[in-house]
Scaffold this motif. Structure first.
Motif, short mmCIF file in Angstrom:
data_model
loop_
_atom_site.label_atom_id
_atom_site.label_comp_id
_atom_site.label_asym_id
_atom_site.label_seq_id
_atom_site.Cartn_x
_atom_site.Cartn_y
_atom_site.Cartn_z
N GLY A 22 42.56 48.41 77.13
CA GLY A 22 42.33 47.52 76.00
C GLY A 22 41.15 46.59 76.26
N GLY A 23 40.92 45.67 75.37
CA GLY A 23 39.79 44.76 75.48
C GLY A 23 39.87 43.87 76.70
N LEU A 24 41.04 43.34 77.01
CA LEU A 24 41.18 42.44 78.16
C LEU A 24 40.94 43.19 79.46
CD1 LEU A 24 41.82 39.67 79.26
CD2 LEU A 24 44.24 40.25 79.15
N SER A 25 41.51 44.37 79.60
CA SER A 25 41.31 45.16 80.82
C SER A 25 39.85 45.54 80.98
CB SER A 25 42.15 46.44 80.79
OG SER A 25 43.50 46.15 80.82
N GLY A 26 39.22 45.92 79.89
CA GLY A 26 37.80 46.28 79.94
C GLY A 26 36.94 45.10 80.35
N ALA A 27 37.25 43.91 79.85
CA ALA A 27 36.49 42.71 80.21
C ALA A 27 36.67 42.38 81.69
CB ALA A 27 36.93 41.53 79.34
N CYS A 28 37.89 42.50 82.20
CA CYS A 28 38.14 42.26 83.62
C CYS A 28 37.40 43.27 84.48
CB CYS A 28 39.64 42.32 83.91
SG CYS A 28 40.57 40.96 83.21
N ASN A 29 37.43 44.52 84.11
CA ASN A 29 36.73 45.56 84.86
C ASN A 29 35.23 45.32 84.86
OD1 ASN A 29 39.11 46.84 85.51
ND2 ASN A 29 39.00 48.28 83.82
N THR A 30 34.71 44.85 83.76
CA THR A 30 33.27 44.57 83.68
C THR A 30 32.90 43.46 84.65
OG1 THR A 30 33.18 45.26 81.38
CG2 THR A 30 31.40 43.85 82.15
#
Length: 53
Positions: free
Chosen positions: A41-49
């Protein structure tokens, strides 16, 4: 989701399966079992970035 297969797929068969199902993230474990990964999701993607940058 993990799928245990009776006979592990060859590298070529695994690559073909992934090409035929481009919208699905499929991984293969060392024991030959297939793992269908859920989309992040958006939160996981932001953390991974933040981790990779």
């Amino acid at each position: 989701m993990q799928i245990h297969v009776e006979h592990p797929l060859s590298d070529a068969a695994s690559a073909a399966l992934c090409q035929e199902n481009e919208d699905i993230r499929i991984e293969r474990n060392p024991d030959g079992s297939l793992v269908i990964m859920s989309p992040t999701g958006g939160l996981s993607g932001a953390c991974n970035t933040r981790i990779t940058c």
